[in-house]
Write a protein that holds these residues in place. Structure first.
Motif, PDB file in Angstrom:
ATOM      1  N   ASN A  48      40.168  41.663  36.442  1.00  0.00           N
ATOM      2  CA  ASN A  48      40.665  41.848  35.079  1.00  0.00           C
ATOM      3  C   ASN A  48      41.154  40.473  34.623  1.00  0.00           C
ATOM      4  OD1 ASN A  48      41.559  42.900  32.694  1.00  0.00           O
ATOM      5  ND2 ASN A  48      43.406  43.818  33.558  1.00  0.00           N
ATOM      6  N   TRP A  49      40.214  39.670  34.111  1.00  0.00           N
ATOM      7  CA  TRP A  49      40.512  38.285  33.742  1.00  0.00           C
ATOM      8  C   TRP A  49      41.621  38.240  32.697  1.00  0.00           C
ATOM      9  CZ3 TRP A  49      38.588  34.794  36.893  1.00  0.00           C
ATOM     10  CH2 TRP A  49      37.393  35.063  37.569  1.00  0.00           C
ATOM     11  N   ASN A  50      42.498  37.269  32.818  1.00  0.00           N
ATOM     12  CA  ASN A  50      43.579  37.121  31.845  1.00  0.00           C
ATOM     13  C   ASN A  50      43.055  36.659  30.482  1.00  0.00           C
ATOM     14  OD1 ASN A  50      43.140  34.346  32.700  1.00  0.00           O
ATOM     15  ND2 ASN A  50      45.063  33.890  31.678  1.00  0.00           N
ATOM     16  N   SER A  51      41.882  36.010  30.472  1.00  0.00           N
ATOM     17  CA  SER A  51      41.282  35.567  29.212  1.00  0.00           C
ATOM     18  C   SER A  51      39.798  35.302  29.413  1.00  0.00           C
ATOM     19  CB  SER A  51      41.957  34.282  28.707  1.00  0.00           C
ATOM     20  OG  SER A  51      41.571  33.179  29.504  1.00  0.00           O
ATOM     21  N   PRO A  52      39.019  35.363  28.335  1.00  0.00           N
ATOM     22  CA  PRO A  52      37.599  35.014  28.434  1.00  0.00           C
ATOM     23  C   PRO A  52      37.394  33.551  28.874  1.00  0.00           C
ATOM     24  CG  PRO A  52      38.020  36.179  26.377  1.00  0.00           C
ATOM     25  CD  PRO A  52      39.356  35.902  27.003  1.00  0.00           C
ATOM     26  N   ARG A  53      38.327  32.684  28.508  1.00  0.00           N
ATOM     27  CA  ARG A  53      38.217  31.272  28.874  1.00  0.00           C
ATOM     28  C   ARG A  53      38.315  31.093  30.400  1.00  0.00           C
ATOM     29  NH1 ARG A  53      36.087  26.347  28.086  1.00  0.00           N
ATOM     30  NH2 ARG A  53      37.583  24.693  28.431  1.00  0.00           N
ATOM     31  N   THR A  54      39.223  31.817  31.047  1.00  0.00           N
ATOM     32  CA  THR A  54      39.337  31.735  32.502  1.00  0.00           C
ATOM     33  C   THR A  54      38.033  32.173  33.145  1.00  0.00           C
ATOM     34  OG1 THR A  54      41.722  32.125  32.431  1.00  0.00           O
ATOM     35  CG2 THR A  54      40.625  32.526  34.533  1.00  0.00           C
ATOM     36  N   LYS A  55      37.481  33.270  32.657  1.00  0.00           N
ATOM     37  CA  LYS A  55      36.209  33.758  33.198  1.00  0.00           C
ATOM     38  C   LYS A  55      35.105  32.731  32.984  1.00  0.00           C
ATOM     39  CE  LYS A  55      32.865  37.470  33.158  1.00  0.00           C
ATOM     40  NZ  LYS A  55      32.477  38.773  32.694  1.00  0.00           N
ATOM     41  N   GLU A  56      35.061  32.116  31.818  1.00  0.00           N
ATOM     42  CA  GLU A  56      34.025  31.122  31.506  1.00  0.00           C
ATOM     43  C   GLU A  56      34.145  29.911  32.425  1.00  0.00           C
ATOM     44  OE1 GLU A  56      32.576  27.457  30.079  1.00  0.00           O
ATOM     45  OE2 GLU A  56      34.604  27.928  29.422  1.00  0.00           O
ATOM     46  N   LEU A  57      35.360  29.401  32.615  1.00  0.00           N
ATOM     47  CA  LEU A  57      35.561  28.250  33.495  1.00  0.00           C
ATOM     48  C   LEU A  57      35.228  28.601  34.947  1.00  0.00           C
ATOM     49  CD1 LEU A  57      38.881  26.763  32.041  1.00  0.00           C
ATOM     50  CD2 LEU A  57      36.602  25.709  31.971  1.00  0.00           C
ATOM     51  N   PHE A  58      35.650  29.788  35.387  1.00  0.00           N
ATOM     52  CA  PHE A  58      35.353  30.218  36.751  1.00  0.00           C
ATOM     53  C   PHE A  58      33.844  30.348  36.949  1.00  0.00           C
ATOM     54  CE2 PHE A  58      34.479  33.153  40.127  1.00  0.00           C
ATOM     55  CZ  PHE A  58      35.345  32.750  41.129  1.00  0.00           C
ATOM     56  N   THR A  59      33.179  30.970  36.006  1.00  0.00           N
ATOM     57  CA  THR A  59      31.730  31.159  36.114  1.00  0.00           C
ATOM     58  C   THR A  59      31.023  29.808  36.177  1.00  0.00           C
ATOM     59  OG1 THR A  59      31.870  33.259  34.958  1.00  0.00           O
ATOM     60  CG2 THR A  59      29.710  32.198  34.999  1.00  0.00           C
ATOM     61  N   ARG A  60      31.451  28.877  35.368  1.00  0.00           N
ATOM     62  CA  ARG A  60      30.831  27.565  35.302  1.00  0.00           C
ATOM     63  C   ARG A  60      31.043  26.744  36.573  1.00  0.00           C
ATOM     64  NH1 ARG A  60      33.414  23.827  31.042  1.00  0.00           N
ATOM     65  NH2 ARG A  60      33.825  22.356  32.683  1.00  0.00           N
ATOM     66  N   ALA A  61      32.243  26.810  37.146  1.00  0.00           N
ATOM     67  CA  ALA A  61      32.584  25.907  38.244  1.00  0.00           C
ATOM     68  C   ALA A  61      32.659  26.559  39.620  1.00  0.00           C
ATOM     69  CB  ALA A  61      33.927  25.229  37.943  1.00  0.00           C
ATOM     70  N   CYS A  62      32.800  27.895  39.683  1.00  0.00           N
ATOM     71  CA  CYS A  62      33.123  28.520  40.968  1.00  0.00           C
ATOM     72  C   CYS A  62      32.200  29.661  41.389  1.00  0.00           C
ATOM     73  CB  CYS A  62      34.549  29.075  40.934  1.00  0.00           C
ATOM     74  SG  CYS A  62      35.800  27.955  40.277  1.00  0.00           S
ATOM     75  N   ALA A  63      31.599  30.344  40.438  1.00  0.00           N
ATOM     76  CA  ALA A  63      30.933  31.621  40.716  1.00  0.00           C
ATOM     77  C   ALA A  63      29.742  31.523  41.664  1.00  0.00           C
ATOM     78  CB  ALA A  63      30.494  32.289  39.414  1.00  0.00           C
ATOM     79  N   ASP A  64      29.048  30.399  41.697  1.00  0.00           N
ATOM     80  CA  ASP A  64      27.889  30.312  42.586  1.00  0.00           C
ATOM     81  C   ASP A  64      28.274  30.495  44.056  1.00  0.00           C
ATOM     82  OD1 ASP A  64      25.835  30.103  40.773  1.00  0.00           O
ATOM     83  OD2 ASP A  64      25.733  27.914  40.842  1.00  0.00           O
ATOM     84  N   CYS A  65      29.469  30.102  44.423  1.00  0.00           N
ATOM     85  CA  CYS A  65      29.904  30.244  45.819  1.00  0.00           C
ATOM     86  C   CYS A  65      30.965  31.316  46.021  1.00  0.00           C
ATOM     87  CB  CYS A  65      30.452  28.919  46.342  1.00  0.00           C
ATOM     88  SG  CYS A  65      29.194  27.640  46.495  1.00  0.00           S
ATOM     89  N   HIS A  66      31.611  31.754  44.959  1.00  0.00           N
ATOM     90  CA  HIS A  66      32.737  32.677  45.109  1.00  0.00           C
ATOM     91  C   HIS A  66      32.526  33.985  44.354  1.00  0.00           C
ATOM     92  CE1 HIS A  66      35.068  29.765  47.353  1.00  0.00           C
ATOM     93  NE2 HIS A  66      34.719  28.848  46.467  1.00  0.00           N
ATOM     94  N   SER A  67      31.275  34.416  44.287  1.00  0.00           N
ATOM     95  CA  SER A  67      30.951  35.716  43.692  1.00  0.00           C
ATOM     96  C   SER A  67      29.659  36.220  44.325  1.00  0.00           C
ATOM     97  CB  SER A  67      30.789  35.599  42.175  1.00  0.00           C
ATOM     98  OG  SER A  67      29.527  35.053  41.842  1.00  0.00           O
ATOM     99  N   ASN A  68      29.288  37.440  43.973  1.00  0.00           N
ATOM    100  CA  ASN A  68      28.005  37.987  44.422  1.00  0.00           C
ATOM    101  C   ASN A  68      26.928  37.777  43.365  1.00  0.00           C
ATOM    102  OD1 ASN A  68      29.238  38.808  46.745  1.00  0.00           O
ATOM    103  ND2 ASN A  68      29.403  40.945  46.170  1.00  0.00           N
ATOM    104  N   GLU A  69      27.178  36.860  42.453  1.00  0.00           N
ATOM    105  CA  GLU A  69      26.231  36.574  41.379  1.00  0.00           C
ATOM    106  C   GLU A  69      25.774  35.123  41.421  1.00  0.00           C
ATOM    107  OE1 GLU A  69      27.299  39.375  37.818  1.00  0.00           O
ATOM    108  OE2 GLU A  69      29.139  38.423  38.548  1.00  0.00           O
ATOM    109  N   THR A  70      25.451  34.655  42.613  1.00  0.00           N
ATOM    110  CA  THR A  70      24.992  33.291  42.817  1.00  0.00           C
ATOM    111  C   THR A  70      23.675  33.063  42.088  1.00  0.00           C
ATOM    112  OG1 THR A  70      26.045  33.239  44.984  1.00  0.00           O
ATOM    113  CG2 THR A  70      24.323  31.608  44.575  1.00  0.00           C
ATOM    114  N   VAL A  71      23.589  31.950  41.393  1.00  0.00           N
ATOM    115  CA  VAL A  71      22.326  31.519  40.801  1.00  0.00           C
ATOM    116  C   VAL A  71      21.722  30.538  41.804  1.00  0.00           C
ATOM    117  CG1 VAL A  71      21.233  30.317  38.877  1.00  0.00           C
ATOM    118  CG2 VAL A  71      23.213  31.808  38.458  1.00  0.00           C
ATOM    119  N   TRP A  72      20.642  30.970  42.456  1.00  0.00           N
ATOM    120  CA  TRP A  72      20.002  30.148  43.486  1.00  0.00           C
ATOM    121  C   TRP A  72      19.050  29.161  42.816  1.00  0.00           C
ATOM    122  CZ3 TRP A  72      21.952  30.608  48.240  1.00  0.00           C
ATOM    123  CH2 TRP A  72      22.636  31.776  48.546  1.00  0.00           C
TER     124      TRP A  72
END
Length: 149
Positions: free
Chosen positions: A45-69
């Motif tokens: 439950n992201w505190n803001s869309p901006r946090t989600k956007e920054l996380f997706t841009r910088a972290c999600a490839d290694c810290h989620s199940n939605e890796t873009v290979w």
């Protein structure tokens, strides 16, 4: 005459070595590497869309199940190296797992201190490079999202 024979033998040996290296490189491409994305079990439950956007841009490839290979993740040994990093990242902190992992407590600090994203990730993912202001913003967002100090 022996000198030219030696040169001929060296050229032949180098050519044979080249072919062996090429064959080995082709052969190792068949070594299986797990590059899958497990199902998403959870979404914070992201505190803001901006946090989600920054996380997706910088972290999600290694810290989620939605890796873009990326395309180069199909070339061994690079594929094994990338898959290892993703596996390690997911085991430490994964936003798509129900308990997030033990690294959630350090996530904001890792961003603030510049440990994350890894330097080795940035050359091929320049969009993941965060400005000092973005680091502060993402760290604050992670703290708010995950209830950290």
């Amino acid at each position: 005459m022996p000198l030219s024979w030696t040169m001929f033998s060296m050229k032949k040996a180098l050519r044979n070595l080249f072919f062996v290296v090429v064959l080995v490189f082709i052969g190792i491409q068949f070594i299986p590497v797990n590059k899958t994305n497990p199902p998403v079990e959870n979404e914070p439950n992201w505190n803001s869309p901006r946090t989600k956007e920054l996380f997706t841009r910088a972290c999600a490839d290694c810290h989620s199940n939605e890796t873009v290979w990326p395309w180069y993740a199909k070339i061994y040994p690079v594929s094994a190296w990338i898959a290892h990093h993703v596996e390690e990242g997911r085991s430490d902190f994964n936003i798509n797992e129900k308990n997030y992992g033990h690294g959630v407590d350090e996530s904001a600090e890792a961003v603030e201190e510049g440990w994350m994203p890894l330097e080795s990730y940035l050359p091929m993912h320049p969009e993941a490079k965060l400005t000092p202001e973005e680091r502060k913003e993402l760290a604050a967002g992670l703290k708010a999202t995950f209830g950290l100090d």
